[in-house]
Design a protein around this motif. Structure first.
Motif, PDB file in Angstrom:
ATOM      1  N   GLY A 498      30.899  46.272  44.362  1.00 53.28           N
ATOM      2  CA  GLY A 498      30.130  47.505  44.348  1.00 53.28           C
ATOM      3  C   GLY A 498      29.399  47.780  45.643  1.00 53.28           C
ATOM      4  O   GLY A 498      28.867  48.872  45.833  1.00 53.28           O
ATOM      5  N   HIS A 499      29.365  46.791  46.545  1.00 51.57           N
ATOM      6  CA  HIS A 499      28.728  46.979  47.845  1.00 51.57           C
ATOM      7  C   HIS A 499      29.581  47.945  48.663  1.00 51.57           C
ATOM      8  O   HIS A 499      30.743  47.675  48.962  1.00 51.57           O
ATOM      9  N   ALA A 526      47.109  42.322  54.644  1.00 52.36           N
ATOM     10  CA  ALA A 526      46.747  43.697  54.290  1.00 52.36           C
ATOM     11  C   ALA A 526      45.251  43.794  54.016  1.00 52.36           C
ATOM     12  O   ALA A 526      44.642  42.855  53.485  1.00 52.36           O
ATOM     13  N   GLN A 527      44.673  44.920  54.380  1.00 55.52           N
ATOM     14  CA  GLN A 527      43.257  45.140  54.111  1.00 55.52           C
ATOM     15  C   GLN A 527      43.072  45.536  52.651  1.00 55.52           C
ATOM     16  O   GLN A 527      43.761  46.407  52.131  1.00 55.52           O
ATOM     17  N   VAL A 528      42.100  44.887  52.012  1.00 54.46           N
ATOM     18  CA  VAL A 528      41.789  45.164  50.606  1.00 54.46           C
ATOM     19  C   VAL A 528      40.374  45.719  50.545  1.00 54.46           C
ATOM     20  O   VAL A 528      39.442  45.111  51.069  1.00 54.46           O
ATOM     21  N   ASP A 529      40.212  46.851  49.917  1.00 47.00           N
ATOM     22  CA  ASP A 529      38.881  47.450  49.790  1.00 47.00           C
ATOM     23  C   ASP A 529      38.066  46.713  48.737  1.00 47.00           C
ATOM     24  O   ASP A 529      38.594  46.289  47.702  1.00 47.00           O
ATOM     25  N   GLY A 530      36.771  46.580  49.007  1.00 42.36           N
ATOM     26  CA  GLY A 530      35.876  45.961  48.044  1.00 42.36           C
ATOM     27  C   GLY A 530      35.434  44.570  48.445  1.00 42.36           C
ATOM     28  O   GLY A 530      35.730  44.073  49.530  1.00 42.36           O
ATOM     29  N   SER A 531      34.726  43.928  47.538  1.00 46.68           N
ATOM     30  CA  SER A 531      34.185  42.586  47.751  1.00 46.68           C
ATOM     31  C   SER A 531      35.273  41.525  47.659  1.00 46.68           C
ATOM     32  O   SER A 531      36.236  41.661  46.902  1.00 46.68           O
ATOM     33  N   TRP A 532      35.065  40.427  48.401  1.00 48.31           N
ATOM     34  CA  TRP A 532      35.995  39.302  48.324  1.00 48.31           C
ATOM     35  C   TRP A 532      35.671  38.367  47.159  1.00 48.31           C
ATOM     36  O   TRP A 532      36.454  37.463  46.859  1.00 48.31           O
ATOM     37  N   TRP A 533      34.550  38.565  46.488  1.00 47.15           N
ATOM     38  CA  TRP A 533      34.168  37.674  45.391  1.00 47.15           C
ATOM     39  C   TRP A 533      35.226  37.608  44.286  1.00 47.15           C
ATOM     40  O   TRP A 533      35.519  36.516  43.787  1.00 47.15           O
ATOM     41  N   PRO A 534      35.805  38.748  43.842  1.00 47.59           N
ATOM     42  CA  PRO A 534      36.849  38.646  42.814  1.00 47.59           C
ATOM     43  C   PRO A 534      38.047  37.820  43.264  1.00 47.59           C
ATOM     44  O   PRO A 534      38.689  37.154  42.437  1.00 47.59           O
TER      45      PRO A 534
END
Length: 574
Positions: A498-499, A526-534
């Motif tokens: 959510g950041h 590849a670039q992934v949108d969002g947090s890396w925590w998941p």
């Protein structure tokens, strides 16, 4: 007699350190003299740089300054590597502020040519001279003065100078707090156990160096393997348990993991002789013993952040060497294991600087948090010194303290031997990467680690540059998943789902697979949108067993009965 002479020298160096913020004058003089001698040996270059170009630039600036005001005058936006990024604001495109900006950039360019790539200068000395010159020049940035800063001039005119009056009040209050050694303004809103470090749990082990916290489960079932979180000994542990919305500990609990965390004690002079092996024995190994009693017959997902990750890598290598198979996986967050490219902090680490610093630490038994903070503030002077100064004291607009800022101000000390071992053996001599680092009298090798590794680097990290973190791929042949995320050393790790604006790249290299260079990694991932925590959670789940009922809180019969509520007592020590 010799001991008294040594003590006198240490006392002298400790006194000097109070004025130099822990920096060695001898180290600076060595770097300057190396540069000066070699620069003087280049008379043609010196004449061109010190006479012709500055005069031509000065004449050009003077001619432009005498032109009629041009409110819409626009100059190219400064390069992102420019000394003062604040000068890229559109407000600086208006005359006469554009003249101030361009003159500063011309001076910056001249200083760069004077100090960079002088033939014959030792590389480290050249970097120190260049840094020192840019640091001194940065003091003179037009963005630091009320009369030459467009936003301050505008605010002063609009408020009749009330912003400067408010800034003076803020300065007086900060000075008073500093003299009283009081926390920063607003820190009272971030008290461990209340607003931060407030995830429920129990302290189940306390020894001389740390408290082990077991957190209360938040799900009816949990993954079989527990998670052990180990932060650096130079910071309070709750960087990974900040506010409820951005706590990595709470996130893992909500994903069904049993989480333990090490809270290091804030050492005093009596702890001067504690070294890395003590932290391994009383930190990592003592925690694994306790977790083994509370969650029997299960391997552990070990996670280390910053120097805690370096310590975990050393411990994992020693365990692999000794046949200790209690680890299921290893997660390293912004943690270096090879220090050949250690980042900007290397400017403050050489033989002269370390000898000076060791004398200071030997005199007082530890390195104080303020002494460490001084180096980091110099490395990021624009962000950590000048921008807050202008914001607070010239604009009179104090930014509210955040949980991350409050944690950063809640510093800890470091034992003399521990920090000396780290700086000399790991940082300066790179013993771990080169197979010379000793644990229990025998060297350890990261190549012995066979458990899967999840490693995270942050793109703008000044402490552990991501390319340095990535060198783990050269040292280990085990299964490695490497994540590169946006942000810096702290904000890149505290990057909850959510950041806004966060994204990351991830690459998986199977055991014994060919090495992938960092530039190739950037091109192929590849670039992934969002947090890396998941991504971390999915990786941990893939290496975990079936879910089951949560374990009890502590294990009294094995000597691990709950002692008190989290966050414990050590985190409160100043």
């Amino acid at each position: 007699m010799d001991e008294r002479i040594d003590e006198l020298d240490r006392t002298l160096h400790a006194g000097i350190a109070l004025w130099t913020r822990g920096l060695s004058p001898a180290a600076l003089m060595l770097a300057w003299s190396d540069w000066a001698v070699h620069f003087a040996a280049q008379p043609a270059r010196a004449a061109q740089l010190t006479m012709v170009r500055p005069w031509m630039q000065a004449m050009d600036d003077a001619a432009r300054a005498l032109q009629p005001p041009q409110p819409q005058h626009v100059s190219p936006t400064p390069d992102r590597h420019a000394l003062d990024r604040r000068l890229g604001d559109p407000a600086w495109n208006i005359w006469p502020f554009s003249v101030y900006r361009d003159a500063f950039h011309a001076a910056e360019h001249a200083v760069q040519e004077l100090t960079d790539d002088v033939p014959g200068v030792e590389r480290h000395h050249g970097q120190v001279v260049s840094f020192a010159a840019r640091l001194l020049l940065g003091i003179c940035s037009p963005a630091n003065f009320a009369a030459t800063h467009p936003l301050v001039v505008r605010k002063t005119a609009a408020t009749g100078g009330m912003n400067l009056l408010q800034g003076a009040r803020e300065w007086a209050e900060d000075l008073q707090r500093s003299l009283a050694d009081a926390p920063a303004k607003g820190a009272e809103s971030f008290v461990p156990g209340k607003q931060v470090a407030c995830t429920p749990g129990k302290v189940v082990l306390r020894n001389h160096l740390m408290e082990l916290i077991q957190y209360a489960p938040t799900t009816p079932t949990v993954h079989a393997e527990p998670v052990l979180v180990m932060s650096a000994w130079i910071m309070k542990y709750y960087i990974l348990d900040l506010s409820p919305h951005n706590s990595l500990v709470r996130y893992l609990l909500d994903q069904g993991y049993t989480v333990f965390a090490i809270s290091w004690k804030n050492p005093g002079a009596e702890d001067a002789d504690l070294g890395i092996e003590d932290y391994l024995a009383q930190g990592l190994m003592a925690s694994l013993d306790a977790i083994g009693a509370i969650v029997p017959r299960q391997k552990v997902h070990a996670m280390g952040y910053c120097l805690g990750g370096t310590l975990l890598a050393i411990g994992a290598a020693a365990m692999a060497r000794d046949g200790d198979d209690r680890l299921a996986t290893v997660t390293l967050l912004a943690a270096q294991t090879d220090f050949t490219e250690p980042g900007d902090l290397s400017l403050f680490v050489d033989e002269s600087q370390l000898s000076f610093l060791e004398d200071v630490m030997a005199r007082q038994g530890f390195l104080d948090a303020d002494q460490m903070a001084g180096a980091f503030h110099l490395l990021r002077a624009v962000d950590l010194i000048w921008t807050p100064m202008v914001q607070n004291y010239l604009l009179g607009e104090r930014a509210p303290l955040t949980d991350l800022m409050a944690w950063n101000a809640d510093g800890t000390r470091m034992p003399y031997r521990m920090h000396a071992d780290y700086l000399r053996k790991l940082f300066l001599e790179n013993d771990l990467a080169e197979g010379r680092f000793m644990v229990h009298g025998r060297p350890v090798s990261l190549g012995d680690i066979e458990v899967p590794i999840f490693a995270v680097g942050t793109r703008t990290d000044h402490v552990a540059p991501w390319r340095s973190v990535y060198k783990l791929n050269l040292q280990c042949d085990t299964d490695i998943s490497f994540v590169l995320t946006d942000g810096g050393h702290n904000a890149g790790i505290v990057s909850e789902p959510g950041h806004e604006g966060r994204h990351y790249r991830m690459h998986h290299r199977a055991r014994n697979a060919p090495y992938v260079p960092p530039d190739t990694y950037l091109a192929q991932s590849a670039q992934v949108d969002g947090s890396w925590w998941p991504a971390l959670q999915s990786w941990l789940a893939a290496h975990s067993g079936a879910r089951r009922k949560p374990p009890p809180m502590g294990h009294a019969r094995s000597g691990y009965a709950p002692l008190c509520d989290a966050p414990g007592t050590y985190v409160m020590l100043r």
